[in-house]
Write a protein that holds these residues in place. Sequence first.
Motif, PDB file in Angstrom:
ATOM      1  N   PRO A  20       0.811  -1.218   0.000  1.00 44.83           N
ATOM      2  CA  PRO A  20       0.000   0.000   0.000  1.00 44.83           C
ATOM      3  C   PRO A  20       0.840   1.262   0.000  1.00 44.83           C
ATOM      4  N   ARG A  74      -4.422  -3.997   5.109  1.00 42.77           N
ATOM      5  CA  ARG A  74      -4.364  -4.613   3.788  1.00 42.77           C
ATOM      6  C   ARG A  74      -4.575  -6.114   3.907  1.00 42.77           C
ATOM      7  N   LYS A  77      -8.158  -6.650   4.474  1.00 38.35           N
ATOM      8  CA  LYS A  77      -8.973  -6.076   3.400  1.00 38.35           C
ATOM      9  C   LYS A  77      -9.968  -5.054   3.943  1.00 38.35           C
ATOM     10  N   VAL A 271      -6.449   1.539  -2.304  1.00 39.06           N
ATOM     11  CA  VAL A 271      -6.161   0.153  -2.694  1.00 39.06           C
ATOM     12  C   VAL A 271      -6.805  -0.082  -4.047  1.00 39.06           C
TER      13      VAL A 271
END
Length: 298
Positions: A20, A74, A77, A271
Amino acid sequence: MNDLSNAALLEHHSAFSCKPIPSLALYILVPLFLIGLSVSIFILLVVHNAAFFVFFLLLSTFVLSFIAWNTLNRRQKAAISFFLRSLPDSDLGVARDGQLVKITGPVSCGSVSLESSYEKATRCIYTSTLLYEYGRLGLKPVNVNKSCFQWSLAYCERFSTDFYITDRKSGIRAFVKAGSGCNVLPLIFESKIVTTAGHGRVLSTHLRKWLRDRNLPTEARLLRVEEGYVQEGSFVTVIGMLRKDHDALMIVQPPQVISTGCLWQRLLLPVDVDGLILGMPDSTGPVTIPGPIQHPER
């Protein structure tokens, strides 16, 4: 049928990377950190003023926490899940051809249905079965990336297939292209169904057979099996591009990458998502995703 197993393994092994954070930002931050550390130490030793050093430590702590927060989210999610919940549901009755839509409603199987690997749940449009092994000294590692004293993903089965979804707003039925040749990002999380326990850690007959059928070691060890699936009749949410062909409606993978954008209220960086998003509706809707029940084995 769409095999997502390799994508899941790659996602797991790179979950704690700094993807990211842009590489250019890291190339800038590292030299700035070294310069700031040198200057703050110099001022502390020569001028005997610790204010700049304390400010530098606080700023560095904030930046490192920001990077760690985005890396952790990340893996979970979180940005994509928040993006999924924040988008309003579309209405297939007024949606245009080529429009990015978010549809929520009950699903039904197409020409091909799936069966979950371990619990044998039938009439599924998505299945996922993960096998974790706990590494310790004396155990042969499953792969070279496995570390001792932690759970590592040893095996993965994850599949999706084409299905139908009925828009709960308009009642219109659409065909979702989630089968072979389509990138699918599932936000359906697995539940623990088997955890070997006890001093002997004797594996059950069903678990040994499941391992043997997949050419996996069957000796007694610490294992954890997680499984998730979406059966026919469950409510799910799909984000994709709408295609209209006369009276037929189809939701396909968007031709371009979808970006979640900066979610500053959650301190999350953008993202990019390349594919169809398949997730669970929010808790306010009529949601029923069948899930397995955990039963430890001895």
